[in-house]
Scaffold this active site. Structure first.
Site, PDB file in Angstrom:
ATOM      1  N   THR A  56       0.819  -1.211   0.000  1.00  0.00           N
ATOM      2  CA  THR A  56       0.000   0.000   0.000  1.00  0.00           C
ATOM      3  C   THR A  56       0.858   1.269   0.000  1.00  0.00           C
ATOM      4  OG1 THR A  56      -1.685  -1.196   1.229  1.00  0.00           O
ATOM      5  CG2 THR A  56      -1.878   1.192   1.176  1.00  0.00           C
ATOM      6  N   GLU A  57       0.390   2.278  -0.765  1.00  0.00           N
ATOM      7  CA  GLU A  57       1.063   3.562  -0.848  1.00  0.00           C
ATOM      8  C   GLU A  57       0.062   4.684  -0.577  1.00  0.00           C
ATOM      9  OE1 GLU A  57       4.236   2.072  -4.299  1.00  0.00           O
ATOM     10  OE2 GLU A  57       2.990   3.851  -4.644  1.00  0.00           O
ATOM     11  N   GLY A  91      -1.044   7.008  -2.406  1.00  0.00           N
ATOM     12  CA  GLY A  91      -2.002   7.179  -3.505  1.00  0.00           C
ATOM     13  C   GLY A  91      -2.424   5.877  -4.134  1.00  0.00           C
ATOM     14  N   GLY A 103      -4.225   2.269  -2.828  1.00  0.00           N
ATOM     15  CA  GLY A 103      -4.753   1.391  -1.796  1.00  0.00           C
ATOM     16  C   GLY A 103      -5.119   0.046  -2.369  1.00  0.00           C
ATOM     17  N   ASP A 115      -3.174 -15.377  -3.770  1.00  0.00           N
ATOM     18  CA  ASP A 115      -3.902 -16.638  -3.766  1.00  0.00           C
ATOM     19  C   ASP A 115      -3.527 -17.470  -2.544  1.00  0.00           C
ATOM     20  OD1 ASP A 115      -4.920 -15.804  -6.157  1.00  0.00           O
ATOM     21  OD2 ASP A 115      -3.635 -17.060  -7.398  1.00  0.00           O
ATOM     22  N   GLU A 157      -5.184  -7.042   2.533  1.00  0.00           N
ATOM     23  CA  GLU A 157      -5.161  -8.102   1.513  1.00  0.00           C
ATOM     24  C   GLU A 157      -6.278  -7.910   0.480  1.00  0.00           C
ATOM     25  OE1 GLU A 157      -2.685 -10.933   1.363  1.00  0.00           O
ATOM     26  OE2 GLU A 157      -1.870  -9.220   2.426  1.00  0.00           O
ATOM     27  N   GLN A 180     -14.781  -4.659  -1.704  1.00  0.00           N
ATOM     28  CA  GLN A 180     -15.131  -4.278  -3.069  1.00  0.00           C
ATOM     29  C   GLN A 180     -14.176  -4.879  -4.092  1.00  0.00           C
ATOM     30  OE1 GLN A 180     -14.759  -2.206  -0.482  1.00  0.00           O
ATOM     31  NE2 GLN A 180     -16.892  -1.600  -0.100  1.00  0.00           N
TER      32      GLN A 180
END
Length: 401
Positions: free
Chosen positions: A134-135, A137, A139, A252, A378, A382
């Protein structure tokens, strides 16, 4: 269908439950209140778990032992993925934050196990590895990663910032996702193992969080951080036809792991709620139809059914991985169902118990806070639904956004 825990795994499951009950539960509130304090009680436990893992044929208790075989197995196999979800389900019945804090059992270890070659496994297999995706800008859309990795001789030079890195300060190494060429898109995303102390890598802050406070969550910057080319996991070639598949294979493996965490946490809330309600003369009578039950009893039945569905989806995803079957859809289904169910069940149990569930006299309110992250990291709810839709409809990421 035989849905019992395989006999060979029962000692491991029992040991995990003993750890959850006798180690995690007694210190759970202590480290919830002392955010960022390292749980020193886990050091000896981590050594014991290492011994448990090393004493098996790859069927260890932690995420670090995960490995997805590319070839379909001969006959039915219950192996590393199954033991991992069974063990973590029990550990998270005790405490999710403490489970995430166990040395050498991190999600970065799962990433290394999933795609590393033999030489990399020998170098990094015994290191505690965090995962940095994650950064600020970027997600849920992992393909939008802006951290870059530029080849310079026998090294890659990393520049960028990562946030919400679980165990980012405590881990001995971090698996960093970076782009070899941002103009190419997702096909250029690769993962690199950056060891702690590498010049140019800096932990700039620790996040204060809603839940899992026992687990440190860090923001890390990379400024002209030089990493040996041999630390790139998987193929260094950019394969536009393969796209993002090589890096995404990690998910996975790890999504059923997070699903198992959610299943264990939801089970803790249900078990404790039943105990407390019984003290007030309310107990489940499974021979009575839901229409003839009290509102509280009926709601418990619904929660239990929801929990069972999440558990079975998680076991299926892990079983498919053990047996060399593509499980991307099932991994996302288990993560989506378990994350959403754990959040609904823990919050619902707080509501059922009223003031008792809302106060710090019980761990129910803590579990409700802890559960939210399991529906986010993870891949959010959505994103999981989007992945499932793509698999069901046979659409690519470009065709269905």
């Amino acid at each position: 269908m035989n849905l019992e825990v395989p006999k060979k795994f029962r000692p491991l499951v029992n040991q995990a439950r003993q750890v959850a009950e006798n180690v995690f539960r007694p210190i759970s509130r202590k480290y919830d209140r002392a955010e960022h304090a390292y749980p020193v009680e886990l050091d000896m436990l981590a050594a014991i778990m290492d011994g448990m893992n090393d004493g098996t044929l790859g069927e260890g208790a932690g995420a670090g032992k995960l490995k997805q075989d590319k070839k379909k197995a001969d006959g039915i196999v219950n192996s590393t993925n199954m033991t991992t979800v069974l063990g973590l389900q029990e550990l998270c019945w005790g405490d999710v934050g403490l489970s995430l804090t166990l040395p050498r059992q991190g999600l970065g270890n799962a990433a290394i196990a999933a795609v590393a070659n033999d030489e990399q496994l020998a170098r990094f297999g015994n290191k505690w590895a965090a995962m940095a995706i994650t950064e600020p800008g970027c997600g849920s859309d992992s393909a939008a990663i802006r951290t870059t990795a530029v080849k310079d001789g026998d090294e890659y030079v990393l520049n960028g910032e990562k946030i919400y890195v679980t165990s980012g300060e405590r881990a001995e190494a971090v698996v960093v996702w970076a782009s070899l060429d941002r103009n190419i898109g997702r096909a250029a995303i690769k993962s690199f193992v950056v060891e702690k102390g590498t010049p140019g890598m800096e932990v700039v802050r620790l996040e204060k969080k809603l839940g899992i406070k026992a687990s440190d969550t860090a923001a890390i910057t990379f400024t002209d951080c030089r990493v040996p080319a041999a630390n790139l996991l998987g193929s260094p070639e950019i394969n536009v036809d393969q796209g993002f598949a090589g890096v995404m294979q990690t998910f996975d493996n790890t999504r059923p792991v997070v699903a198992a965490m959610a299943v264990g946490l939801a089970k803790a809330a249900l078990d404790r709620s039943r105990e407390l309600l019984k003290e007030y003369g309310i107990s489940a009578r499974y021979r009575t139809s839901i229409k003839n039950s009290s509102q509280i009893e009926a709601q418990l039945y619904r929660y239990e059914a929801d929990w069972e569905a999440a558990r079975l989806l998680t076991l299926k995803a892990a079983w498919m991985a053990d047996n060399g079957m593509p499980n991307s859809k099932e991994a996302s289904m288990s993560k989506a169902k378990a994350g959403r169910s754990a959040n609904a069940i823990t919050l619902g149990c707080v509501e059922l118990l009223g003031s008792l569930g809302y106060s710090e006299d019980e761990l129910l309110e803590k579990w409700a806070r802890d559960s939210k992250i399991l529906d986010i990291f993870e891949g959010t709810q959505q994103i999981q639904q989007l992945i499932i839709a793509r698999r069901l409809l046979g659409k690519s990421s470009a065709e269905l956004r």
